[in-house]
Design a protein around this motif. Structure first.
Motif, mmCIF file in Angstrom:
data_model
loop_
_atom_site.group_PDB
_atom_site.id
_atom_site.type_symbol
_atom_site.label_atom_id
_atom_site.label_comp_id
_atom_site.label_asym_id
_atom_site.label_seq_id
_atom_site.Cartn_x
_atom_site.Cartn_y
_atom_site.Cartn_z
ATOM 1 N N SER A 16 15.809 -24.223 -32.962
ATOM 2 C CA SER A 16 16.718 -24.844 -33.942
ATOM 3 C C SER A 16 15.977 -25.680 -34.980
ATOM 4 C CB SER A 16 17.736 -25.740 -33.234
ATOM 5 O OG SER A 16 18.435 -24.986 -32.296
ATOM 6 N N LYS A 44 22.808 -21.288 -36.815
ATOM 7 C CA LYS A 44 22.935 -22.286 -35.741
ATOM 8 C C LYS A 44 23.512 -21.622 -34.482
ATOM 9 C CE LYS A 44 24.747 -26.963 -35.320
ATOM 10 N NZ LYS A 44 25.669 -27.940 -35.926
ATOM 11 N N ALA A 47 20.902 -19.277 -32.998
ATOM 12 C CA ALA A 47 19.808 -20.014 -32.354
ATOM 13 C C ALA A 47 20.243 -20.507 -30.960
ATOM 14 C CB ALA A 47 19.380 -21.183 -33.229
#
Lengths: 466, 101
Positions: A16, A44, A47
């Motif tokens: 991240s 996001k 990840a």
């Protein structure tokens, strides 16, 4: 380069942080115009999913790798326009096969990269209405090349682990790779699935990768190549481990220097740089000879443009304000509505190519232009095949010039623009895999071309360029 | 070396260009017609060179040969009507278009 990072992520490091850094960097260089859209929310989510999958014991060959996707390739739920105003607002309902394979392998999609509208250009300046041209990462007064312009630019500019997915119809992977000083691999036609690609010209389009390191290109190509039941033109030929060819050495490799690619119209500076690479390969044990491909040299450009424009004009017929992207108030007849939307939202080069392609396919002209071009394409393929009987790879400069400044490109006529593709359209017409290797990390590329499905020879040759 | 044959050069006229534009569903202004005509004539003049080549060979519609059988024609899961219409102007489950009558 990416392998070290991937190993760390695979060992449990959270990706991240790198993904967040990527978006910070992208914002800092926003004025270079490399992106049509960034995808922080999607990244996001992806990840997080990568971390979960690794914790669950999965091995992910591209764990946490930030990957950018040329805008003409569909990403589910993300605006996908192929750089054209006519597709603004279009959000695909599915991932292109290449995108799905990258996600399955643990890659994180960070954004869509800018391009010439529908791929119609070699300098990245034929952007759609309302889009801005990408600036060269080494000198912003110069172009990035095209049509995978944003892809070439961000690949060179980012300091982070990253690979860009580009697309080539007539040279759109190797051209920006050369101008931006990175590696660019365009595979054999049918080696990588085109499912989910917004077509420019179906018989010419190929999806490939651009990267700062040849090993990075190899890692991604090994993931995205191979048969796909969603694309009838993909090959069932096995996909080798491309990375294993990088350190194989070039001893005994039969390298053929294309005579016509070192003639008039190619900068002396570029010829000298490419010759130094060839001399270096010879010192390492490659056998060098010269070959002539006169049919390619004389006819590849007109044949390429006739086929590409004919296919493009039919492909673009579906963009009329009904099913995708831009719409308009429903006034007049269907013909008037379609014409109003297309006239307003297509850029000048798209209109030019639609007109030329429509003309070349009209009754009375079709046999003389389109069909004749397809027959000369056969002669071109035969000419290449003959050369490959006694050679492993062909070598030439990628581009005949260094990236020009924007003002100089604007002064070129459309035909002068098309002539800049003279070194790259041959392998694209014949569907041959080709690789651009940056010379000394500058904006000069040396191009290797191999026979169909022999990408591994390109990695072998490129690996010998040190 | 390829065999060359003689041919006559054909140029696109303004009338043909306007017809091509209409076929392409594009409306061109007079200025655009003027500019495109010059550009298209130059480009088509360049394309003329291919007419000189004797090419008694089959056409290559794609650059590689495909030896596989086509996929089986089997129904599979597809988009819902709502999904299929999500990028359109729609009403009551149909794409909305201009009046045709």
């Amino acid at each position: 380069m990416i392998q070290e990072y991937i190993k760390r992520v695979q060992s449990g490091e959270d990706c991240s942080e790198v993904i967040a850094k990527f978006f910070d960097e992208a914002k800092r260089i926003e004025n270079y115009n490399y992106f049509t859209v960034l995808t922080p929310e999607l990244a996001k989510e992806q990840a997080l999913l990568v971390s979960k999958r690794i914790k669950a014991g999965e091995f992910l060959p591209l764990a946490g790798l930030p990957v950018t996707i040329k805008d003409c390739i569909c990403v589910k739920g993300v605006e996908t326009t192929a750089g054209s105003d006519i597709l603004r607002g279009y959000k695909p309902l599915f991932n292109a096969s290449v995108v799905q394979r990258l996600i399955n392998a643990g890659a994180v999609i960070v954004g869509k990269t800018s391009q010439d509208e529908f791929g119609f250009g070699g300098f990245g300046i034929n952007t759609g209405v309302g889009f801005s041209p990408a600036k060269n990462p080494l000198d912003p007064s110069r172009v990035c090349g095209g049509s995978s312009s944003g892809c070439g630019g961000i690949t060179r500019k980012t300091s982070l682990a990253h690979v860009g997915i580009g697309e080539s119809t007539g040279g759109s992977i190797v051209n920006p790779a050369a101008f931006c000083g990175v590696f660019g691999l365009c595979p054999t036609y049918g080696r990588v699935s085109r499912y989910g690609l917004i077509d420019y010209a179906n018989s010419l389009d190929k999806i490939g990768s651009l990267a700062k390191d040849l090993g990075d290109c190899a890692s991604v190509m090994s993931v995205i190549s191979g048969f796909d039941e969603m694309d009838e033109t993909t090959s069932t030929c096995p996909v080798p481990d491309y990375g294993s060819f990088l350190a194989k050495g070039v001893k005994g490799l039969r390298v053929a220097r294309i005579k016509e690619a070192f003639g008039e119209g190619v900068d002396e500076h570029i010829k000298n740089k490419v010759h130094s690479v060839i001399t270096n390969l010879e010192k390492q044990g490659a056998s060098i000879r010269e070959v002539s491909i006169p049919v390619v040299a004389e006819y590849a450009v007109p044949v390429y443009y006739l086929i590409a424009m004919s296919e493009a004009s039919t492909n673009l017929a579906k963009f009329c304000g009904m099913r995708y992207g831009q719409h308009a108030p429903l006034k007049g007849s269907f013909d008037e509505y379609f014409s109003a939307v297309r006239t307003r939202h297509f850029g000048a080069e798209a209109k030019r190519r639609i007109l030329l392609g429509t003309f070349a396919r009209m009754a009375g002209y079709r046999d003389a232009y389109y069909l004749k071009a397809l027959k000369i394409r056969t002669l071109i393929i035969e000419e290449y095949k003959k050369v490959f009987c006694s050679s492993d790879v062909l070598v030439s400069p990628t581009m005949p010039v260094i990236p020009p400044v924007f003002e100089d490109v604007k002064r070129l006529t459309p035909l002068q623009n098309y002539m800049m593709d003279i070194l790259t359209v041959g392998p694209n017409l014949a569907g041959l895999p080709h690789l651009s290797v940056p010379v000394n990390k500058e904006w000069v590329g040396v191009m290797f071309t191999a026979d169909h499905y022999k990408e591994e020879l390109l990695f072998q040759a490129g690996g010998g360029c040190g | 070396m390829v065999e060359r044959i003689a041919s006559e050069v054909e140029m696109i006229s303004e009338q043909t260009l306007r017809q091509v534009a209409a076929n392409s569903r594009l409306v061109l202004s007079d200025e655009e017609v003027k500019a495109f005509l010059v550009q298209l004539q130059e480009i088509l003049g360049f394309f003329e060179s291919i007419k000189n080549v004797r090419a008694d060979v089959p056409a290559s519609f794609i650059p590689v040969s495909l030896s596989r059988e086509p996929a089986d024609d089997v129904a599979r899961e597809c988009l819902s009507q709502q999904e299929a219409l999500s990028n359109t102007q729609s009403k009551n489950g149909y794409i909305k278009g201009p009046k045709s009558i």
